[in-house]
Motif scaffolding. Structure first.
Motif, PDB file in Angstrom:
ATOM      1  N   MET A  63       0.830  -1.192   0.000  1.00  0.00           N
ATOM      2  CA  MET A  63       0.000   0.000   0.000  1.00  0.00           C
ATOM      3  C   MET A  63       0.872   1.253   0.000  1.00  0.00           C
ATOM      4  O   MET A  63       2.012   1.238   0.453  1.00  0.00           O
ATOM      5  N   PHE A  64       0.309   2.342  -0.524  1.00  0.00           N
ATOM      6  CA  PHE A  64       0.957   3.643  -0.398  1.00  0.00           C
ATOM      7  C   PHE A  64       1.000   4.007   1.089  1.00  0.00           C
ATOM      8  O   PHE A  64       0.013   3.803   1.794  1.00  0.00           O
ATOM      9  N   PRO A  65       2.118   4.523   1.664  1.00  0.00           N
ATOM     10  CA  PRO A  65       3.359   4.936   1.015  1.00  0.00           C
ATOM     11  C   PRO A  65       4.506   3.923   1.180  1.00  0.00           C
ATOM     12  O   PRO A  65       5.648   4.298   0.992  1.00  0.00           O
ATOM     13  N   VAL A  66       4.209   2.672   1.543  1.00  0.00           N
ATOM     14  CA  VAL A  66       5.280   1.688   1.754  1.00  0.00           C
ATOM     15  C   VAL A  66       5.392   0.777   0.532  1.00  0.00           C
ATOM     16  O   VAL A  66       5.680  -0.414   0.647  1.00  0.00           O
ATOM     17  N   HIS A  67       5.171   1.359  -0.642  1.00  0.00           N
ATOM     18  CA  HIS A  67       5.137   0.591  -1.887  1.00  0.00           C
ATOM     19  C   HIS A  67       6.451   0.662  -2.663  1.00  0.00           C
ATOM     20  O   HIS A  67       6.600  -0.043  -3.664  1.00  0.00           O
ATOM     21  N   ALA A  98     -11.540  -1.630  15.881  1.00  0.00           N
ATOM     22  CA  ALA A  98     -10.456  -0.779  15.387  1.00  0.00           C
ATOM     23  C   ALA A  98     -10.525  -0.656  13.869  1.00  0.00           C
ATOM     24  O   ALA A  98     -10.265   0.419  13.307  1.00  0.00           O
ATOM     25  N   SER A  99     -10.887  -1.741  13.184  1.00  0.00           N
ATOM     26  CA  SER A  99     -11.019  -1.693  11.726  1.00  0.00           C
ATOM     27  C   SER A  99     -12.115  -0.714  11.321  1.00  0.00           C
ATOM     28  O   SER A  99     -11.959   0.049  10.360  1.00  0.00           O
ATOM     29  N   ALA A 100     -13.221  -0.731  12.069  1.00  0.00           N
ATOM     30  CA  ALA A 100     -14.314   0.196  11.772  1.00  0.00           C
ATOM     31  C   ALA A 100     -13.908   1.637  12.065  1.00  0.00           C
ATOM     32  O   ALA A 100     -14.287   2.560  11.341  1.00  0.00           O
ATOM     33  N   GLU A 101     -13.118   1.822  13.123  1.00  0.00           N
ATOM     34  CA  GLU A 101     -12.687   3.170  13.509  1.00  0.00           C
ATOM     35  C   GLU A 101     -11.668   3.737  12.530  1.00  0.00           C
ATOM     36  O   GLU A 101     -11.659   4.948  12.260  1.00  0.00           O
ATOM     37  N   LEU A 102     -10.792   2.882  11.999  1.00  0.00           N
ATOM     38  CA  LEU A 102      -9.692   3.343  11.139  1.00  0.00           C
ATOM     39  C   LEU A 102      -9.922   3.021   9.675  1.00  0.00           C
ATOM     40  O   LEU A 102      -8.991   3.129   8.871  1.00  0.00           O
ATOM     41  N   ASP A 103     -11.156   2.642   9.315  1.00  0.00           N
ATOM     42  CA  ASP A 103     -11.406   2.285   7.917  1.00  0.00           C
ATOM     43  C   ASP A 103     -11.171   3.453   6.974  1.00  0.00           C
ATOM     44  O   ASP A 103     -10.743   3.272   5.832  1.00  0.00           O
ATOM     45  N   GLY A 104     -11.419   4.676   7.462  1.00  0.00           N
ATOM     46  CA  GLY A 104     -11.194   5.852   6.622  1.00  0.00           C
ATOM     47  C   GLY A 104      -9.746   5.977   6.181  1.00  0.00           C
ATOM     48  O   GLY A 104      -9.453   6.384   5.048  1.00  0.00           O
ATOM     49  N   LEU A 105      -8.819   5.625   7.077  1.00  0.00           N
ATOM     50  CA  LEU A 105      -7.396   5.664   6.733  1.00  0.00           C
ATOM     51  C   LEU A 105      -7.080   4.684   5.611  1.00  0.00           C
ATOM     52  O   LEU A 105      -6.399   5.038   4.631  1.00  0.00           O
ATOM     53  N   ILE A 106      -7.584   3.459   5.723  1.00  0.00           N
ATOM     54  CA  ILE A 106      -7.295   2.445   4.703  1.00  0.00           C
ATOM     55  C   ILE A 106      -7.953   2.813   3.382  1.00  0.00           C
ATOM     56  O   ILE A 106      -7.358   2.644   2.306  1.00  0.00           O
ATOM     57  N   ILE A 107      -9.187   3.320   3.444  1.00  0.00           N
ATOM     58  CA  ILE A 107      -9.872   3.735   2.209  1.00  0.00           C
ATOM     59  C   ILE A 107      -9.100   4.862   1.529  1.00  0.00           C
ATOM     60  O   ILE A 107      -8.912   4.857   0.304  1.00  0.00           O
ATOM     61  N   ALA A 108      -8.620   5.827   2.330  1.00  0.00           N
ATOM     62  CA  ALA A 108      -7.843   6.937   1.755  1.00  0.00           C
ATOM     63  C   ALA A 108      -6.558   6.434   1.099  1.00  0.00           C
ATOM     64  O   ALA A 108      -6.221   6.829  -0.032  1.00  0.00           O
ATOM     65  N   LEU A 109      -5.834   5.558   1.785  1.00  0.00           N
ATOM     66  CA  LEU A 109      -4.595   5.017   1.214  1.00  0.00           C
ATOM     67  C   LEU A 109      -4.880   4.194  -0.039  1.00  0.00           C
ATOM     68  O   LEU A 109      -4.094   4.213  -1.002  1.00  0.00           O
ATOM     69  N   SER A 110      -5.999   3.487  -0.041  1.00  0.00           N
ATOM     70  CA  SER A 110      -6.368   2.683  -1.212  1.00  0.00           C
ATOM     71  C   SER A 110      -6.693   3.568  -2.407  1.00  0.00           C
ATOM     72  O   SER A 110      -6.271   3.282  -3.539  1.00  0.00           O
ATOM     73  N   LEU A 111      -7.429   4.639  -2.172  1.00  0.00           N
ATOM     74  CA  LEU A 111      -7.784   5.545  -3.267  1.00  0.00           C
ATOM     75  C   LEU A 111      -6.560   6.291  -3.780  1.00  0.00           C
ATOM     76  O   LEU A 111      -6.458   6.575  -4.988  1.00  0.00           O
ATOM     77  N   ILE A 112      -5.625   6.623  -2.891  1.00  0.00           N
ATOM     78  CA  ILE A 112      -4.372   7.230  -3.348  1.00  0.00           C
ATOM     79  C   ILE A 112      -3.627   6.257  -4.260  1.00  0.00           C
ATOM     80  O   ILE A 112      -3.076   6.643  -5.298  1.00  0.00           O
ATOM     81  N   ALA A 113      -3.622   4.990  -3.878  1.00  0.00           N
ATOM     82  CA  ALA A 113      -2.960   3.980  -4.714  1.00  0.00           C
ATOM     83  C   ALA A 113      -3.625   3.895  -6.083  1.00  0.00           C
ATOM     84  O   ALA A 113      -2.940   3.793  -7.106  1.00  0.00           O
ATOM     85  N   VAL A 114      -4.958   3.938  -6.095  1.00  0.00           N
ATOM     86  CA  VAL A 114      -5.680   3.827  -7.358  1.00  0.00           C
ATOM     87  C   VAL A 114      -5.400   5.028  -8.264  1.00  0.00           C
ATOM     88  O   VAL A 114      -5.110   4.867  -9.460  1.00  0.00           O
ATOM     89  N   THR A 173      -7.809  -3.626  -1.295  1.00  0.00           N
ATOM     90  CA  THR A 173      -7.956  -3.118   0.073  1.00  0.00           C
ATOM     91  C   THR A 173      -9.174  -2.204   0.200  1.00  0.00           C
ATOM     92  O   THR A 173      -9.811  -2.161   1.251  1.00  0.00           O
ATOM     93  N   LEU A 174      -9.512  -1.490  -0.868  1.00  0.00           N
ATOM     94  CA  LEU A 174     -10.730  -0.678  -0.845  1.00  0.00           C
ATOM     95  C   LEU A 174     -11.956  -1.563  -0.656  1.00  0.00           C
ATOM     96  O   LEU A 174     -12.826  -1.280   0.177  1.00  0.00           O
ATOM     97  N   GLY A 175     -12.036  -2.654  -1.412  1.00  0.00           N
ATOM     98  CA  GLY A 175     -13.172  -3.565  -1.286  1.00  0.00           C
ATOM     99  C   GLY A 175     -13.274  -4.187   0.098  1.00  0.00           C
ATOM    100  O   GLY A 175     -14.373  -4.403   0.619  1.00  0.00           O
ATOM    101  N   PHE A 176     -12.121  -4.458   0.721  1.00  0.00           N
ATOM    102  CA  PHE A 176     -12.130  -5.086   2.053  1.00  0.00           C
ATOM    103  C   PHE A 176     -12.597  -4.119   3.137  1.00  0.00           C
ATOM    104  O   PHE A 176     -13.329  -4.518   4.049  1.00  0.00           O
ATOM    105  N   PHE A 177     -12.170  -2.862   3.058  1.00  0.00           N
ATOM    106  CA  PHE A 177     -12.427  -1.947   4.184  1.00  0.00           C
ATOM    107  C   PHE A 177     -13.590  -0.992   3.953  1.00  0.00           C
ATOM    108  O   PHE A 177     -13.942  -0.226   4.851  1.00  0.00           O
ATOM    109  N   VAL A 178     -14.202  -1.043   2.769  1.00  0.00           N
ATOM    110  CA  VAL A 178     -15.396  -0.226   2.558  1.00  0.00           C
ATOM    111  C   VAL A 178     -16.608  -0.867   3.229  1.00  0.00           C
ATOM    112  O   VAL A 178     -17.682  -0.273   3.310  1.00  0.00           O
ATOM    113  N   VAL A 179     -16.398  -2.071   3.760  1.00  0.00           N
ATOM    114  CA  VAL A 179     -17.461  -2.819   4.460  1.00  0.00           C
ATOM    115  C   VAL A 179     -18.159  -1.962   5.503  1.00  0.00           C
ATOM    116  O   VAL A 179     -19.403  -1.882   5.558  1.00  0.00           O
ATOM    117  N   PHE A 180     -17.381  -1.314   6.348  1.00  0.00           N
ATOM    118  CA  PHE A 180     -17.951  -0.589   7.486  1.00  0.00           C
ATOM    119  C   PHE A 180     -18.722   0.645   7.029  1.00  0.00           C
ATOM    120  O   PHE A 180     -19.773   0.967   7.583  1.00  0.00           O
TER     121      PHE A 180
END
Length: 528
Positions: free
Chosen positions: A225-229, A270-286, A315-322
């Motif tokens: 994932m961005f930024p460890v890519h 924690a996944s529900a609380e931090l899902d915005g971070l993962i979604i943001a990183l996923s969209l940056i990657a896209v 990762t977007l598909g996985f964490f957009v669940v919440f």
């Protein structure tokens, strides 16, 4: 009942022992070593097929379960099992390894037995990652993957292979240390290293957040994932063709698998609380990584950045669940999002593997990966040109190919969460078409670029077999994805149900309160 036969152990240890046998045979009879390697790879795929044909797709329970004491003093077990999430990834691993062996048949002249033996050992280790039900066994296989890949890039790689190898090793090892700390913490809480016991372990919010971050550091690097890519393009450029295929087709999927097996079910709050971070990183990657791919001059780098963008969809598909559950109050779209991410992982394994094989075909003939060094390849290599165009279209998400199915499912699910998420995600359809067609236009079409291109010979039988079979697989999933989705659905439905249940209310309850759930999941499949 499923027959009590150690299918998973066979799929893990057959290629590992076979790989050691190939290495022991050495290069004095290189032709025999190659034949043994191919035979072992085909046999490993053959013994993995019962996982598909004997799999009960009506249950989320773990199947083909094996258990034996490993380190009794600390309750570590040799515990294996698969569900609808891990089983397709195991078949993908055994399937792709065959093409890696075939691709290196005539090309690898320096210590070919060691080269092919390393890939076979790598295959068994990766299957171990996907089938481990004990956290320490998972970690053992997870770390063991570094050794053969380190050697594959470091020994058979390009001019800057030492730099790429060390960068790859440091990035992945750094994240793994934090994962180990999280696993040890949960062991002291659950008095067990069973991953399914971890799923039932009550955890407070602070503990969940710290564990989630520890897992994120490990899995985000592997996806990546961005930024460890940044390690991935370097590793791809320097890796031999087979190394690039395994990296893109299998190793990146292990990071996505980790999110489904560990992060979501163990730390749902924690996944529900931090899902915005993962979604943001996923969209940056896209979006951002798609733009970076547009300016690449090296074909391997372009495909490597394309892989990062496509894994952003996963990762977007996985964490957009919440976000879907919060917005609609229903889990239907959540199931679709994770299913789309899973289909995308399998599809990307075929498409990216094929694209790296295509680059390898050109590199074997002209020893350059620079786009500017080509032009008009289709005039001298018409069959090769047809395959490149097909896989480029699949990479861009052409309907009728597997590349479309996963992306469409993720975008459709994301629409249920937020229109702007879906809009940004959908830009990949434009960006992927742009950077892929730009490469195809300059490499494949137009007038013949130079005398070297004019002298190129079309695909041989070995290369045509590899690309032809992968093209059939890409079309099969694109036209009829239902068998794959049906196998995954019960496990994904169960996972979505898990992540909707907060662990905070039970954080003070002893883990034995959830033991019945864990026990139910590891039971063998009921009789037909």
């Amino acid at each position: 009942m499923l027959p009590e036969f150690p299918w998973l152990s066979l799929v893990i240890w057959l290629p590992i022992i076979g790989g050691l046998a190939v290495i022991a045979n050495g290069d004095k009879n290189a032709e025999l070593s190659k034949r043994i390697a191919l035979g072992v790879a085909v046999a490993a795929f053959a013994v993995s097929l019962p996982l598909w044909f004997m799999f009960d797709a009506s249950t989320a329970a773990m199947q083909f379960v094996e258990r034996a004491d490993w380190i009794p003093a600390i309750k570590v077990e040799y515990s294996l099992g698969v569900d609808g999430i891990s089983m397709p990834l195991i078949l993908l691993t055994t399937f792709i390894t065959i093409f890696v062996i075939i691709a290196g048949w005539d090309v690898v002249t320096y210590r070919p037995s060691y080269y092919m033996g390393a890939f076979l050992i790598m295959e068994g280790i990766m299957v171990g990652v996907f089938s481990a039900l004990d956290a320490i066994l998972f970690y053992f296989f997870w770390e063991a993957m570094l050794i053969p890949m380190f050697l594959i890039i470091g020994v058979w790689g390009g001019p800057n292979r030492v730099y790429a190898t060390i960068k790859f090793f440091l990035y992945t090892f750094f994240g793994s240390v934090f994962m180990l700390i999280a696993l040890i913490y949960m062991y002291f809480q659950a008095d067990s290293f069973s991953i399914l016991d971890f799923h039932a372990l009550p955890l407070g919010m602070t503990a969940q957040v710290l564990i989630f971050i520890a897992f994120l550091l490990a899995f985000a690097v592997k996806v990546p994932m961005f930024p460890v890519h940044t390690w991935l393009p370097d590793a791809h450029v320097e890796a031999p063709t087979g190394g690039s295929v395994i990296l893109a087709a299998i190793m990146l999927k292990i990071g996505g698998y980790g999110f489904l097996r560990f992060s979501l079910p163990i730390t749902p709050d924690a996944s529900a609380e931090l899902d915005g971070l993962i979604i943001a990183l996923s969209l940056i990657a896209v979006v951002y990584i798609g733009l970076v791919a547009l300016v690449q001059q090296d074909m391997k780098k372009l495909i490597a950045y394309s892989s990062i963008a496509h894994m952003g969809f996963v990762t977007l598909g996985f964490f957009v669940v919440f976000a879907i559950v919060r917005h609609t109050g229903s889990a239907d779209g959540a199931v679709m999002g994770i299913e789309g991410g899973m289909v995308q992982m399998i599809s990307h394994g075929f498409i990216s593997g094929a694209l790296f094989l295509c680059v390898g075909v050109l590199y074997d003939r002209m020893h350059t990966r620079q786009i500017a060094d080509y032009g008009g390849v289709i005039n001298t290599m018409p069959w090769f040109g047809a395959f490149v165009v097909f896989f480029a279209m699949a990479n861009a998400g052409l309907p009728g190919t597997s590349g479309f199915v996963g992306e469409f499912m993720v975008i459709l699910a994301t629409f249920r969460a937020d229109f702007w998420y879906a809009l940004l995600a959908a830009t990949t359809l434009i960006l992927a078409a742009a950077f892929t067609l730009w490469m195809v236009k300059r490499v494949i079409f137009g007038p013949v670029g130079n005398e070297q291109v004019a002298a190129l010979k079309d695909l041989n039988r070995r290369e045509a077999l590899n690309l032809g079979v992968l093209a059939v697989a890409t079309l099969a999933i694109g036209i009829w994805p239902k068998p794959l989705v049906d196998v995954m659905e019960p496990s994904i439905v169960h996972l979505v149900e898990q992540v909707q249940v907060s662990k905070l209310a039970t954080a003070g309850v002893h883990v034995d309160a959830g033991a019945a759930v864990a026990a139910e999941l590891v039971q063998m499949t009921p009789a037909d």
